[in-house]
Design a protein around this motif. Sequence first.
Motif, PDB file in Angstrom:
ATOM      1  N   ALA A   1       1.650  -4.360   4.803  1.00  0.00           N
ATOM      2  CA  ALA A   1       2.852  -5.130   4.495  1.00  0.00           C
ATOM      3  C   ALA A   1       3.146  -5.117   2.996  1.00  0.00           C
ATOM      4  O   ALA A   1       4.305  -5.009   2.573  1.00  0.00           O
ATOM      5  CB  ALA A   1       2.695  -6.565   4.991  1.00  0.00           C
ATOM      6  N   THR A   2       2.093  -5.213   2.175  1.00  0.00           N
ATOM      7  CA  THR A   2       2.270  -5.162   0.720  1.00  0.00           C
ATOM      8  C   THR A   2       2.831  -3.818   0.286  1.00  0.00           C
ATOM      9  O   THR A   2       3.721  -3.742  -0.576  1.00  0.00           O
ATOM     10  CB  THR A   2       0.925  -5.421   0.021  1.00  0.00           C
ATOM     11  OG1 THR A   2       0.466  -6.735   0.350  1.00  0.00           O
ATOM     12  CG2 THR A   2       1.053  -5.307  -1.490  1.00  0.00           C
ATOM     13  N   LEU A   3       2.341  -2.737   0.883  1.00  0.00           N
ATOM     14  CA  LEU A   3       2.826  -1.409   0.537  1.00  0.00           C
ATOM     15  C   LEU A   3       4.263  -1.201   1.008  1.00  0.00           C
ATOM     16  O   LEU A   3       5.032  -0.478   0.362  1.00  0.00           O
ATOM     17  CB  LEU A   3       1.901  -0.349   1.129  1.00  0.00           C
ATOM     18  CG  LEU A   3       0.540  -0.229   0.426  1.00  0.00           C
ATOM     19  CD1 LEU A   3      -0.433   0.576   1.258  1.00  0.00           C
ATOM     20  CD2 LEU A   3       0.699   0.382  -0.955  1.00  0.00           C
ATOM     21  N   ALA A   4       4.643  -1.826   2.113  1.00  0.00           N
ATOM     22  CA  ALA A   4       6.040  -1.765   2.555  1.00  0.00           C
ATOM     23  C   ALA A   4       6.943  -2.403   1.503  1.00  0.00           C
ATOM     24  O   ALA A   4       8.009  -1.868   1.162  1.00  0.00           O
ATOM     25  CB  ALA A   4       6.199  -2.473   3.897  1.00  0.00           C
ATOM     26  N   ASP A   5       6.517  -3.548   0.982  1.00  0.00           N
ATOM     27  CA  ASP A   5       7.294  -4.214  -0.077  1.00  0.00           C
ATOM     28  C   ASP A   5       7.346  -3.360  -1.337  1.00  0.00           C
ATOM     29  O   ASP A   5       8.373  -3.307  -2.026  1.00  0.00           O
ATOM     30  CB  ASP A   5       6.675  -5.578  -0.392  1.00  0.00           C
ATOM     31  CG  ASP A   5       6.835  -6.572   0.756  1.00  0.00           C
ATOM     32  OD1 ASP A   5       7.718  -6.339   1.621  1.00  0.00           O
ATOM     33  OD2 ASP A   5       6.086  -7.557   0.793  1.00  0.00           O
ATOM     34  N   GLU A   6       6.241  -2.693  -1.646  1.00  0.00           N
ATOM     35  CA  GLU A   6       6.209  -1.820  -2.826  1.00  0.00           C
ATOM     36  C   GLU A   6       7.219  -0.690  -2.687  1.00  0.00           C
ATOM     37  O   GLU A   6       7.918  -0.346  -3.651  1.00  0.00           O
ATOM     38  CB  GLU A   6       4.799  -1.254  -3.003  1.00  0.00           C
ATOM     39  CG  GLU A   6       4.626  -0.396  -4.248  1.00  0.00           C
ATOM     40  CD  GLU A   6       3.207   0.121  -4.414  1.00  0.00           C
ATOM     41  OE1 GLU A   6       3.034   1.253  -4.896  1.00  0.00           O
ATOM     42  OE2 GLU A   6       2.268  -0.623  -4.055  1.00  0.00           O
ATOM     43  N   ALA A   7       7.310  -0.112  -1.491  1.00  0.00           N
ATOM     44  CA  ALA A   7       8.289   0.954  -1.259  1.00  0.00           C
ATOM     45  C   ALA A   7       9.707   0.437  -1.423  1.00  0.00           C
ATOM     46  O   ALA A   7      10.571   1.109  -2.007  1.00  0.00           O
ATOM     47  CB  ALA A   7       8.089   1.544   0.138  1.00  0.00           C
TER      48      ALA A   7
END
Length: 425
Positions: free
Chosen positions: A156-162
């Motif tokens: 989920a954190t990496l989705a936000d980063e993208a």
Amino acid sequence: MEATRNAALEVWMAEHGHSSNSLADAVNGALERLTGQAGGLDGSSIRSWKAGRVKWPKSATRKALEDVTGLPAIALGFVPRGRTSLTPAPSQEDSDMKRRTLVGGIAAAAAAAAAPGTSPRRIGMSDVDRLRTRFTEVIASDHRHGGQLGIEQRAATLADEALNLQNAGSATQRVRSSLYACAASFRSSAMWAAIDGRRYDDAKGHMREAQALAEMSGDQAIKFRIWSHTGTMYRHMGRPADALAANDVARSLHITRRDPLFASLGHARQAATYGLTDNAAAVERSLGCAQDALERADPDLARPLWMAAVHIGAEFETLALAAHFRLGNFEQAETHAHRSLTLLRPQMRRDRAINTARLAAAQLGQGDVELAIATAMEVPSDIATQHARVTRMLQEFGAALHATAPSSTAVRSWTEHASTRRTTA
């Protein structure tokens, strides 16, 4: 002299949702890409880093860690040989300040990129490639551990980063579509981790975001993955009508006509759902379509990493196992279980554990009590106690075992084994 804890590394891991095991998997993956040889780190290696017992990892390991984190080793709290500690051990207040500084710095960098009067940052495919590398690490963690909250949070954190990159500078339409596809991929992995961990309310939240992101990306493969996962979620929740409807959406996408491997997966997941409805004819029909499509699929066609188990035929066997087990066809279920375990790669520990538990249940369904117990004992203890689906399957196995042979010596052996596993986990 007592070692100084590496607070910087601990802060970074907390910010990115990494456990010691998941970071070890990520660094091992980066090492394999760098050197061509699998890394040998495990959770205890990372705990030694955090405790400060290892102050300066070997050069290849440092480079792999830097590739994973995007930060130099010194910024992660490591101290080059020949130097003393860079900073004293921080208090809790210092750690909180460091966390706020790290988050504030990221926000400031994004704001600066879009500030008037400055040259905007150019977002390119190299940024997309970096995110895709992170996605590879998430998939590797899922194969090994599956269902863990840390994997869900990290994805989920990496989705936000993208998504944050969309507002961090200028980009071509191709890059923007790729960033939305990356965000959808990460959010679908968060969704899958929540499904696998039986956290269905969380999975639904991830599902809604993933579906919206996939639409903006226009990526057919990720759309298929999300709707297919949605069908699996409803199947696990015991809602076959909703599962069949979601699978129909996945199967209607034109990627299933372009690549028979996607069609095969869609049919096989329908078969597993039909098993819940006790519709043996529909199960056989769907499995037949899945097998035909699998045989027509081009083995050399490039496909997403998450299709690996489908590509080698293991997913077909796994879903056929689930379908026949639900129908009570235990002999056929056992056959598919053995085939799946032959095909699954060693690193796919979660799937191997699930299918081993199902194999034990299928053997018990045929009255092979001692063989079933021996099989169930092969499930690794860490997965048996930490993976929600496997834990529940073994609990159901234990209940069926007591109902089948309540006073046998073999049952007492299983009870002692299960008790010991719980207390030593």
